[in-house]
Scaffold this active site. Structure first.
Site, short mmCIF file in Angstrom:
data_model
loop_
_atom_site.label_atom_id
_atom_site.label_comp_id
_atom_site.label_asym_id
_atom_site.label_seq_id
_atom_site.Cartn_x
_atom_site.Cartn_y
_atom_site.Cartn_z
N LEU A 33 51.80 -9.46 -5.67
CA LEU A 33 52.22 -8.07 -5.71
C LEU A 33 52.06 -7.28 -7.01
O LEU A 33 52.25 -7.81 -8.21
CB LEU A 33 53.48 -7.86 -4.94
CG LEU A 33 53.75 -8.61 -3.73
CD1 LEU A 33 55.05 -8.47 -3.21
CD2 LEU A 33 52.70 -7.79 -2.66
N TYR A 63 58.94 -5.17 -8.58
CA TYR A 63 60.14 -4.63 -8.59
C TYR A 63 60.10 -3.09 -8.58
O TYR A 63 60.65 -2.05 -7.88
CB TYR A 63 61.13 -4.87 -9.92
CG TYR A 63 61.54 -6.38 -9.87
CD1 TYR A 63 61.29 -7.26 -8.95
CD2 TYR A 63 62.71 -6.65 -10.86
CE1 TYR A 63 61.66 -8.60 -8.90
CE2 TYR A 63 63.20 -8.08 -10.82
CZ TYR A 63 62.64 -9.06 -9.84
OH TYR A 63 63.12 -10.14 -9.84
N GLU A 84 54.82 -13.87 -5.71
CA GLU A 84 53.61 -14.54 -5.72
C GLU A 84 53.63 -15.47 -4.29
O GLU A 84 54.49 -16.14 -4.15
CB GLU A 84 53.21 -15.42 -6.78
CG GLU A 84 53.00 -14.41 -7.88
CD GLU A 84 52.82 -15.30 -9.19
OE1 GLU A 84 51.88 -15.99 -9.42
OE2 GLU A 84 53.31 -14.70 -10.23
P1 TTP Z 1 55.09 -10.38 -12.23
O1 TTP Z 1 54.12 -10.66 -11.22
O2 TTP Z 1 54.70 -11.05 -13.55
O3 TTP Z 1 55.06 -8.61 -12.59
P2 TTP Z 1 54.45 -7.43 -11.73
O4 TTP Z 1 54.52 -7.89 -10.24
O5 TTP Z 1 55.91 -6.65 -11.81
O6 TTP Z 1 53.53 -6.61 -12.22
P3 TTP Z 1 51.88 -7.12 -11.93
O7 TTP Z 1 51.17 -6.08 -11.46
O8 TTP Z 1 51.31 -7.60 -13.39
O9 TTP Z 1 51.84 -8.52 -11.16
O10 TTP Z 1 56.61 -10.21 -12.00
C1 TTP Z 1 57.33 -9.95 -10.81
C2 TTP Z 1 58.56 -9.51 -10.81
O11 TTP Z 1 59.30 -10.25 -11.58
C3 TTP Z 1 58.31 -8.31 -11.74
O12 TTP Z 1 58.30 -7.16 -11.00
C4 TTP Z 1 59.79 -8.19 -12.21
C5 TTP Z 1 60.31 -9.75 -12.32
N1 TTP Z 1 60.13 -10.27 -13.73
C6 TTP Z 1 61.67 -10.38 -14.28
O13 TTP Z 1 62.45 -10.19 -13.75
N2 TTP Z 1 61.37 -11.25 -15.42
C7 TTP Z 1 60.44 -11.28 -16.15
O14 TTP Z 1 60.26 -11.96 -17.32
C8 TTP Z 1 58.98 -10.90 -15.60
C9 TTP Z 1 57.78 -11.43 -16.20
C10 TTP Z 1 59.15 -10.38 -14.44
MG MG Z 2 53.19 -9.29 -9.49
#
Ligand code: TTP
Ligand code: MG
Length: 440
Positions: free
Chosen positions: A75, A79, A167
């Site tokens: 996604l 958050y 994921e």
């Molecule tokens: P990700 O899939 O890494 O990031 P994302 O979904 O926000 O952005 P992207 O569009 O690049 O996929 O992480 C998923 C969620 O997990 C993210 O929204 C916030 C949380 N998270 C943490 O709490 N700590 C962390 O170190 C990371 C990388 C993510």
């Molecule tokens: Mg993501």
């Protein structure tokens, strides 16, 4: 996941690195780089497709490296999307989600203005003074949305494996198979790709593996559409023949796009990684050990002596990661099912006295208990974990666990439950305190 943030995933075993797991059970003879020769000599079992035209009679060995069709769904700015759904007035504004002093994620408006995931709040504000920050330390809404997405994907295939909160891997081999059988002989011309093809590789409709992956791309598009229509979330998808490749390819075009990898481009995808630490399945500790052996790039790992690697890392890990370096990953998509444990934790950064720490512990317990009651299953073990600060990137964890006495399990959901759980906790608190884990 940064250890300084609030950890979002209760299903994972704490501090275990992925590479310590032994899950590679495939006969090496059956493996070949996904982009390599597609041998039909492998397993005896074969799936025969409808014998209409030449392409229909191609046989794909059930165990060959290219046999499966796997979708990886990730996604977008997860958050932040959940926050924008809860607070529609934030849509269109640069938005960051804050945990402690970190911006754990931000929406794409903020990314355009230079904010990055895991930036400190100070740096993010400096880059983008108009950044709106929301507190993301309470994971409840993210967790609930996360499970809704997994449930929705399970409607497409029962074989869905969660990875973190946002994921999922979905094995859609059977669904693809069914759709192939439904096609008429001359219908392959209508099989078109949805989204991007990695490397812009041209597609060959006379190649059954291509046709299967194209059908996979159509199913991935349907999944993303369902996630958007039913939950209001956008995301990316990658379609390939194994988990590793689908995960790597899903991030090629972001946000809200999808990419399919044809077998011939596998080596290009793997080669696009700058460093072995970017390889999913190679964790922090293994990366450090590989670096000490002079292995930094994926190519270094491909050509490194298997014998020395086995001596250094053990046969299982050595073989597994060397296969990964060629894009080979036979690990199955393992249905996650309901979570096997629930946990609540806090860094206790705001606590400066025992009274405050106790209050925080009680809050954590109340939240945990609430979730356990909602879930309805009876937990059997409670575990307390303490993580002491260390200058190393990793925090050291210590834990103690004990079975929950059966009379307490029975009382769950009754008036006495709080008292009973409080007592179990108190018995161990003095030694460990701080963080709790509740294992089913
Ligand atoms: P990700 O899939 O890494 O990031 P994302 O979904 O926000 O952005 P992207 O569009 O690049 O996929 O992480 C998923 C969620 O997990 C993210 O929204 C916030 C949380 N998270 C943490 O709490 N700590 C962390 O170190 C990371 C990388 C993510
Ligand atoms: Mg993501």
């Amino acid at each position: 996941m940064d250890m300084l943030g609030v950890e979002p995933e209760e299903e994972e075993d704490e501090d275990e690195e992925e590479e310590d797991e032994e899950e590679d059970t495939m006969d090496p003879q059956l493996l070949g780089a996904a982009g390599g020769p597609r041998s039909s000599s492998g397993p005896v079992e074969a799936v025969r497709l409808a014998p209409f035209a030449a392409v229909h009679s191609q046989v794909v060995p059930a165990g060959s490296a290219s046999y499966r069709v796997i979708v990886h769904v990730d996604l977008d700015c997860f958050y932040a999307q959940v926050e924008m759904i809860s607070h529609p007035e934030l849509k269109g504004k640069p938005l960051g989600v804050q945990q402690k002093y970190l911006v754990v994620t931000c929406n794409y408006e903020a990314r355009k203005l230079g904010v990055k995931k895991l930036m400190s709040v100070r740096d993010a504000k400096e880059k983008c003074p108009q950044l709106v920050l929301v507190n993301g330390e309470d994971l409840t809404r993210y967790r609930e949305m996360s499970y809704k997405v997994t449930e929705l994907l399970e409607e497409f295939s029962p074989v869905v494996e969660r990875l973190g909160f946002d994921e999922n891997f979905v094995d859609i081999t059977q669904t693809v198979e069914k759709r192939l059988h439904q096609l008429q002989s001359d219908d392959y011309s209508v099989v078109a790709v949805c989204g991007h093809v990695y490397n812009n590789q041209s597609v060959n409709l006379n190649d059954i593996l291509h046709v299967r992956l194209l059908i996979g791309s159509q199913i991935a598009a349907e999944m993303r559409e369902a996630i958007f229509n039913q939950l209001g979330l956008t995301g990316c998808a990658g379609v390939a023949s194994n988990k590793l490749l689908s995960k790597l390819v899903s991030g090629t075009f972001k946000p809200n796009q999808q990419t399919v990898l044809m077998p011939e481009s596998c080596q290009d995808l793997i080669g696009s990684l700058d460093h072995i630490k970017q390889m999913p399945g190679i964790g922090y500790k293994t990366t450090k050990r590989l670096e000490s052996l002079g292995i930094n790039s994926v190519h270094d790992l491909q050509i490194f002596s298997p014998e020395i690697l086995e001596k250094e890392l053990g046969i299982s890990v050595a073989q597994r990661i060397q296969k990964l370096s060629f894009g080979e990953d036979n690990s199955p998509v393992t249905p996650s099912g309901p979570p096997q444990s629930f946990s609540e934790e806090d860094s206790f950064k705001k606590c400066s006295s025992e009274v405050e720490a106790k209050k925080k512990i009680e809050e954590l317990l109340a939240k945990l208990l609430n979730r356990v009651c909602k879930d309805g299953r009876k937990p059997h073990t409670i575990r307390l974990i303490i993580r002491r600060f260390s200058s190393d990137r990793h925090f050291n964890r210590e834990s103690r666990q004990c079975p929950i006495p059966s009379h307490v399990i029975q009382k769950l959901g009754t008036e006495n439950e709080r008292y009973s759980y409080g007592r179990i906790f108190t018995r161990q608190r003095d030694k460990l305190g701080f963080s709790t884990k509740w294992k089913n």
